[in-house]
Motif scaffolding. Structure first.
Motif, PDB file in Angstrom:
ATOM      1  N   TYR A 329       0.827  -1.204   0.000  1.00 47.94           N
ATOM      2  CA  TYR A 329       0.000   0.000   0.000  1.00 47.94           C
ATOM      3  C   TYR A 329       0.862   1.256   0.000  1.00 47.94           C
ATOM      4  O   TYR A 329       2.051   1.220   0.340  1.00 47.94           O
ATOM      5  N   ALA A 330       0.226   2.371  -0.339  1.00 49.07           N
ATOM      6  CA  ALA A 330       0.921   3.653  -0.317  1.00 49.07           C
ATOM      7  C   ALA A 330      -0.083   4.784  -0.146  1.00 49.07           C
ATOM      8  O   ALA A 330      -1.130   4.797  -0.812  1.00 49.07           O
ATOM      9  N   PHE A 331       0.227   5.722   0.755  1.00 48.05           N
ATOM     10  CA  PHE A 331      -0.503   6.979   0.847  1.00 48.05           C
ATOM     11  C   PHE A 331       0.104   7.946  -0.159  1.00 48.05           C
ATOM     12  O   PHE A 331       1.330   8.083  -0.236  1.00 48.05           O
ATOM     13  N   LEU A 332      -0.746   8.630  -0.921  1.00 49.03           N
ATOM     14  CA  LEU A 332      -0.269   9.624  -1.881  1.00 49.03           C
ATOM     15  C   LEU A 332      -1.027  10.919  -1.706  1.00 49.03           C
ATOM     16  O   LEU A 332      -2.213  10.920  -1.386  1.00 49.03           O
ATOM     17  N   TYR A 333      -0.322  12.007  -1.933  1.00 52.22           N
ATOM     18  CA  TYR A 333      -0.962  13.320  -1.939  1.00 52.22           C
ATOM     19  C   TYR A 333      -1.776  13.436  -3.217  1.00 52.22           C
ATOM     20  O   TYR A 333      -1.238  13.357  -4.322  1.00 52.22           O
ATOM     21  N   ASN A 334      -3.088  13.585  -3.102  1.00 49.85           N
ATOM     22  CA  ASN A 334      -4.007  13.476  -4.229  1.00 49.85           C
ATOM     23  C   ASN A 334      -4.222  14.829  -4.896  1.00 49.85           C
ATOM     24  O   ASN A 334      -5.258  15.464  -4.726  1.00 49.85           O
ATOM     25  N   SER A 342       7.196  14.386 -10.034  1.00 45.83           N
ATOM     26  CA  SER A 342       7.521  13.389  -9.031  1.00 45.83           C
ATOM     27  C   SER A 342       6.458  13.372  -7.944  1.00 45.83           C
ATOM     28  O   SER A 342       5.953  14.404  -7.537  1.00 45.83           O
ATOM     29  N   LEU A 343       6.106  12.182  -7.499  1.00 45.26           N
ATOM     30  CA  LEU A 343       5.060  12.018  -6.506  1.00 45.26           C
ATOM     31  C   LEU A 343       5.673  11.682  -5.165  1.00 45.26           C
ATOM     32  O   LEU A 343       6.614  10.901  -5.089  1.00 45.26           O
ATOM     33  N   LYS A 344       5.125  12.255  -4.116  1.00 47.52           N
ATOM     34  CA  LYS A 344       5.586  11.924  -2.768  1.00 47.52           C
ATOM     35  C   LYS A 344       4.732  10.791  -2.251  1.00 47.52           C
ATOM     36  O   LYS A 344       3.507  10.891  -2.184  1.00 47.52           O
ATOM     37  N   ILE A 345       5.366   9.690  -1.877  1.00 52.39           N
ATOM     38  CA  ILE A 345       4.677   8.456  -1.540  1.00 52.39           C
ATOM     39  C   ILE A 345       5.092   7.991  -0.157  1.00 52.39           C
ATOM     40  O   ILE A 345       6.265   8.051   0.207  1.00 52.39           O
ATOM     41  N   TYR A 346       4.121   7.520   0.620  1.00 48.90           N
ATOM     42  CA  TYR A 346       4.377   6.954   1.940  1.00 48.90           C
ATOM     43  C   TYR A 346       3.910   5.497   1.883  1.00 48.90           C
ATOM     44  O   TYR A 346       2.721   5.207   2.050  1.00 48.90           O
ATOM     45  N   ASP A 347       4.824   4.581   1.613  1.00 50.33           N
ATOM     46  CA  ASP A 347       4.448   3.201   1.320  1.00 50.33           C
ATOM     47  C   ASP A 347       4.698   2.286   2.510  1.00 50.33           C
ATOM     48  O   ASP A 347       5.524   2.566   3.380  1.00 50.33           O
ATOM     49  N   PHE A 348       3.955   1.171   2.549  1.00 50.58           N
ATOM     50  CA  PHE A 348       4.126   0.194   3.607  1.00 50.58           C
ATOM     51  C   PHE A 348       3.606  -1.162   3.134  1.00 50.58           C
ATOM     52  O   PHE A 348       2.723  -1.232   2.272  1.00 50.58           O
ATOM     53  N   SER A 349       4.180  -2.229   3.692  1.00 51.39           N
ATOM     54  CA  SER A 349       3.699  -3.587   3.453  1.00 51.39           C
ATOM     55  C   SER A 349       2.748  -3.953   4.582  1.00 51.39           C
ATOM     56  O   SER A 349       3.121  -3.832   5.755  1.00 51.39           O
ATOM     57  N   LEU A 350       1.551  -4.388   4.239  1.00 50.45           N
ATOM     58  CA  LEU A 350       0.572  -4.778   5.254  1.00 50.45           C
ATOM     59  C   LEU A 350       0.510  -6.301   5.321  1.00 50.45           C
ATOM     60  O   LEU A 350       0.130  -6.964   4.352  1.00 50.45           O
ATOM     61  N   ARG A 351       0.881  -6.832   6.460  1.00 46.19           N
ATOM     62  CA  ARG A 351       0.832  -8.276   6.682  1.00 46.19           C
ATOM     63  C   ARG A 351      -0.225  -8.557   7.744  1.00 46.19           C
ATOM     64  O   ARG A 351      -0.200  -7.953   8.809  1.00 46.19           O
ATOM     65  N   ASN A 352      -1.121  -9.467   7.443  1.00 47.12           N
ATOM     66  CA  ASN A 352      -2.174  -9.800   8.400  1.00 47.12           C
ATOM     67  C   ASN A 352      -2.744 -11.178   8.066  1.00 47.12           C
ATOM     68  O   ASN A 352      -2.181 -11.902   7.257  1.00 47.12           O
ATOM     69  N   ASN A 353      -3.839 -11.546   8.722  1.00 40.77           N
ATOM     70  CA  ASN A 353      -4.463 -12.832   8.412  1.00 40.77           C
ATOM     71  C   ASN A 353      -5.745 -12.652   7.631  1.00 40.77           C
ATOM     72  O   ASN A 353      -6.649 -13.477   7.687  1.00 40.77           O
ATOM     73  N   THR A 354      -5.830 -11.566   6.865  1.00 38.94           N
ATOM     74  CA  THR A 354      -6.988 -11.281   6.018  1.00 38.94           C
ATOM     75  C   THR A 354      -6.535 -11.213   4.570  1.00 38.94           C
ATOM     76  O   THR A 354      -5.656 -10.420   4.235  1.00 38.94           O
ATOM     77  N   LYS A 355      -7.130 -12.013   3.711  1.00 40.55           N
ATOM     78  CA  LYS A 355      -6.750 -11.972   2.292  1.00 40.55           C
ATOM     79  C   LYS A 355      -7.140 -10.656   1.657  1.00 40.55           C
ATOM     80  O   LYS A 355      -8.164 -10.092   1.974  1.00 40.55           O
TER      81      LYS A 355
END
Length: 355
Positions: A329-334, A342-355
């Motif tokens: 996932y990534a948060f972006l300034y819309n 160039s886009l400023k992006i705040y990205d992260f990997s989401l790990r959980n037990n939900t598909k």
């Protein structure tokens, strides 16, 4: 003729560079950890390098004895495929060898398994002092199959976030930005997402090009922005993550270029959360589509709805009313006027037990 010679020379140089690239093994990681190399740098090296890690039971025990952090071991597991098939004795040996419960859980997730869980086997696991929580994970028969379809899935129930932000926690936001609420510690911690920028804009694909020619440009071509790595450095383990957006006191009109995003944005409404598409080349998301008759910009495809609550003039809580699927996932300034820059992006990997 000259072109053929140049191609041959470049090909030879490319082969030499490929052959010279270091193949990482367990001992390389142990050496880096003992040398006190920054954890983030080690993780980047694992993601960027070919590897032949020994992630067997003995290999994991060896890494534990060398005090390799769990986050690095997790990255090594993700980089190793396929993993050896797990059996009951592997779980006993890993646990008695000091491997953390978290790493054992993830090893079960990422591996094919052949567990025997009869009454006598469960008693034997209990006698070996294997925790009940690990035995419960062993009882999930399809975990390995689920893991193969989404590498961010994890097993086990996750606790709930605090309902409100503790008053003492508000002083922990040192600067404007996006902070994830790490709630599984005795006292919630607030971890800042590091921004990244990209201008790797791609236009169209082979399929879109063919369709465009057949339809006279009616179908159009997409414009996408790419990120080099297949996963973000920031890893979040959560079913419904909670973030806090911290803005500065200043406000400027939205037509101004917002290189320093948090100095000009008015609320979380100015952001969009996207689930990025992972491919062999990394991650990407669509920023628009152009055809012979229309031209559209925006992030409709892959956007994930979220809710927010205003805590103060500069502080907002962002949360979700439903579980969020595991993924990248990534948060972006819309701001549509900046889609071509160039886009400023705040990205992260989401790990959980939900598909």
């Amino acid at each position: 003729m000259k072109r053929t010679v140049y191609f041959f020379v470049y090909f030879c140089l490319f082969c030499r560079l490929c052959n010279a690239q270091e193949v990482l093994k367990n001992q390389n990681i142990i050496t880096l950890v003992k040398a006190k190399i920054d954890r983030g740098l080690i993780l980047d090296k694992i993601k960027a390098s070919p590897s032949q890690f020994n992630m067997s039971t003995n290999g994991l025990v060896e890494l534990r004895q060398a005090v390799v952090p769990d986050a690095i071991v997790d990255a090594m597991l993700l980089a190793s495929s396929p993993l050896p098939t797990l059996r009951n004795q592997d779980i006993i040996d890993m646990y008695q060898g000091g491997v953390s419960r978290d790493v054992i859980t993830k090893k079960i997730q990422y591996s094919e398994t052949s567990f025997s869980l009869s009454t006598d086997d469960i008693v034997a696991l209990k006698t070996a002092r294997v925790p009940d929580q690990l035995v419960k994970v062993m009882m999930i028969p399809k975990r390995a199959q689920q893991q193969s379809t989404n590498p961010n899935l994890i097993a086990g129930a996750l606790p709930e976030h605090p309902e409100t932000l503790p008053i003492a926690a508000r002083s922990r936001f040192a600067e404007p930005g996006i902070y994830y609420e790490e709630y599984k510690t005795p006292k919630p911690q607030y971890v800042q997402l590091e921004p990244t920028t990209t201008n790797q804009t791609k236009t169209g694909s082979v399929g879109e090009s063919v369709a465009g020619q057949l339809t006279g440009g009616i179908t159009g071509t997409s414009r996408r922005v790419g990120l080099a790595n297949k996963s973000a450095n920031m890893v979040v383990e959560d079913n419904r993550p909670v973030f806090y957006l911290v803005f500065s006191g200043g406000r400027k009109v939205m037509n101004e270029v917002a290189e320093s995003v948090f100095d000009g944005v008015a609320s979380p409404n100015d952001f969009v959360l996207l689930r990025t598409k992972v491919s062999g080349r990394g991650r990407e998301f669509s920023v628009g589509n152009q055809s012979a008759y229309t031209s559209e910009t925006g992030f409709a495809a892959g956007s994930v709805p979220f809710r927010f609550k205003k805590i103060s003039a500069q502080l907002y809580k962002v949360y979700f009313e439903q579980d969020v699927a595991a993924g990248e996932y990534a948060f972006l300034y819309n701001k549509g006027s900046e889609f071509t820059s160039s886009l400023k992006i705040y990205d992260f990997s989401l790990r959980n037990n939900t598909k």
